[in-house]
Scaffold this active site. Structure first.
Site, mmCIF file in Angstrom:
data_model
loop_
_atom_site.group_PDB
_atom_site.id
_atom_site.type_symbol
_atom_site.label_atom_id
_atom_site.label_comp_id
_atom_site.label_asym_id
_atom_site.label_seq_id
_atom_site.Cartn_x
_atom_site.Cartn_y
_atom_site.Cartn_z
ATOM 1 N N GLU A 1 0.503 -4.500 -4.605
ATOM 2 C CA GLU A 1 1.441 -5.829 -4.562
ATOM 3 C C GLU A 1 2.778 -5.136 -4.889
ATOM 4 O O GLU A 1 2.911 -4.351 -5.557
ATOM 5 C CB GLU A 1 0.684 -6.966 -5.246
ATOM 6 C CG GLU A 1 -0.424 -7.458 -5.086
ATOM 7 C CD GLU A 1 -0.413 -8.561 -4.020
ATOM 8 O OE1 GLU A 1 0.333 -8.339 -3.074
ATOM 9 O OE2 GLU A 1 -1.139 -9.548 -4.065
ATOM 10 N N ASP B 1 -10.336 -1.922 -0.686
ATOM 11 C CA ASP B 1 -10.174 -2.880 -1.686
ATOM 12 C C ASP B 1 -11.272 -3.833 -1.599
ATOM 13 O O ASP B 1 -12.096 -3.981 -0.662
ATOM 14 C CB ASP B 1 -8.730 -3.628 -1.720
ATOM 15 C CG ASP B 1 -8.403 -4.226 -0.121
ATOM 16 O OD1 ASP B 1 -9.046 -4.147 0.777
ATOM 17 O OD2 ASP B 1 -7.280 -4.581 0.035
ATOM 18 N N HIS C 1 2.563 -5.985 0.926
ATOM 19 C CA HIS C 1 1.456 -5.047 0.439
ATOM 20 C C HIS C 1 0.562 -4.498 1.451
ATOM 21 O O HIS C 1 0.591 -4.719 2.394
ATOM 22 C CB HIS C 1 0.721 -6.100 -0.524
ATOM 23 C CG HIS C 1 -0.460 -6.962 0.158
ATOM 24 N ND1 HIS C 1 -0.769 -8.186 -0.467
ATOM 25 C CD2 HIS C 1 -1.130 -7.072 1.406
ATOM 26 C CE1 HIS C 1 -1.609 -8.924 0.489
ATOM 27 N NE2 HIS C 1 -1.905 -8.009 1.270
ATOM 28 N N ASN D 1 3.967 -10.044 2.101
ATOM 29 C CA ASN D 1 5.030 -9.655 1.003
ATOM 30 C C ASN D 1 5.013 -8.104 1.024
ATOM 31 O O ASN D 1 5.423 -7.561 0.012
ATOM 32 C CB ASN D 1 4.448 -10.059 -0.531
ATOM 33 C CG ASN D 1 3.253 -9.615 -0.709
ATOM 34 O OD1 ASN D 1 2.548 -8.819 -0.114
ATOM 35 N ND2 ASN D 1 2.651 -10.078 -2.145
#
Ligand code: F6R
Length: 241
Positions: free
Chosen positions: A143, A67, A138, A136
Site C-alpha cells: 500500500e 498476497d 498498490h 491507489n
C-alpha cells in the site's frame, strides 16, 4: 518498459496469456508470480483454454501468489487461495504442491513472512510476475506509505483498498483489515514483470504510476525502474498514452 494497448479487456487478456504461455513454453519449470482480483481473470481463462487444448503444459511450473488476507482459511470463498484454485489451478495440469499462497491462518505472522520469503528464494526467485494495480497504486498489497517495504510482510489495508474490495463480501465489515503481501524486492527481482490493467477508472493511477515521480506513495511507480516490465492495458486504461 514495453506497452501494449489493446482494444478491450478480452484482447488484453489474450495478449497477457500469450506472454505467459511463451514463458512457460520456453522454460517448463518456470516460477510464475500470480495475482488475484478482476484484472487477471480473463488471462487465467485464456491460459486454461491453451492448457485444455494441450498447447500449454503446467506440469513442471511453480507458482507463488502475491498476497492473502490474514484470518481467512483456504476454504473461505474470498480467500486468495480459494480464488486461485477456483479460477485457475483446478482447471490446469499443475501439481497442487507446486502452488504457493501465503497462509492466512498462520499462528505466527512474523514466521509466516519469513517462511514465504525463504520459499521464494529457494525457488530461485520469480521468472514472470503477473500484477494488477489498485486504484491507489498498490501492487500486491504494498500500500502507499513512507517507504517501499522490501520483504514479505503483514500490512493493514488502507480504507480505499477495503472500499474497493468490499464488492466481494456481503458487507464492508467482513473485509479483513490485514493481509500478507510479497514485498517490493521479490517483485522487482522478477526477471519479467507483466501488469494487466483495464477500465477508465484505472487511467489516472496508471498515468501517475508510469509518467509521474517514483515514490512509495504510488507503489507501482517503482516499476519504471524494472528493466523488463511489460504493461498490457486496454484503451480505456491507457487513454493517456
Ligand atoms: C491481488 C493484488 C492486488 C490487485 C489490485 C487490483 O492479488 O495483488 O494488487 O491486483 O487490487 O485488483 P483488481 O484487478 O480487482 O482491480
Amino acid at each position: 518498459m514495453r506497452i501494449y494497448k489493446t482494444s478491450d479487456y478480452n484482447e488484453m487478456s489474450r495478449k497477457a496469456a500469450h506472454i505467459i504461455a511463451a514463458q512457460v513454453t520456453l522454460k517448463g519449470q518456470s516460477v510464475l508470480g500470480l495475482a488475484t482480483g478482476s484484472s487477471p481473470v480473463g488471462t487465467y481463462k485464456r491460459l486454461i483454454e491453451l492448457n485444455s487444448n494441450k498447447d500449454l503444459n503446467f506440469s513442471e511450473v511453480f507458482t507463488v501468489n502475491l498476497d492473502e488476507y490474514k484470518g481467512l482459511t483456504p476454504e473461505h470463498e474470498q480467500s486468495y487461495r480459494y480464488f486461485m484454485n477456483d479460477n485457475f489451478f483446478n482447471h490446469i495440469n499443475i501439481k497442487a504442491e507446486n502452488t504457493h499462497v501465503p497462509d492466512g491462518m498462520a499462528e505466527n505472522p512474523e514466521l509466516e513472512c519469513k517462511r514465504y520469503e525463504e520459499l521464494i528464494c529457494s525457488l530461485g526467485g520469480i521468472d514472470l510476475q503477473l500484477l494488477g494495480i489498485g486504484h491507489n497504486g498498490h501492487i500486491g498489497f504494498n500500500e502507499p506509505g513512507a517507504d517501499f517495504v522490501p520483504c514479505t510482510h503483514c500490512i493493514s489495508l488502507t480504507e480505499s483498498t477495503i472500499e474497493a474490495n468490499k464488492r466481494f463480501f456481503d458487507d464492508v465489515e467482513q473485509v479483513p483489515r490485514e493481509a500478507y503481501t510479497m514485498g517490493i524486492k521479490a517483485i522487482m527481482q522478477a526477471r519479467c514483470v507483466l501488469m494487466v490493467i483495464s477500465g477508465k477508472e484505472k487511467a489516472l493511477i496508471a498515468k501517475e504510476s508510469f509518467l509521474g515521480p517514483i515514490t512509495p506513495q504510488v507503489p507501482a511507480s517503482i516499476l519504471q525502474l524494472h528493466n523488463n516490465f511489460i504493461l498490457v492495458g486496454d484503451e480505456a486504461a491507457l487513454s493517456w498514452l
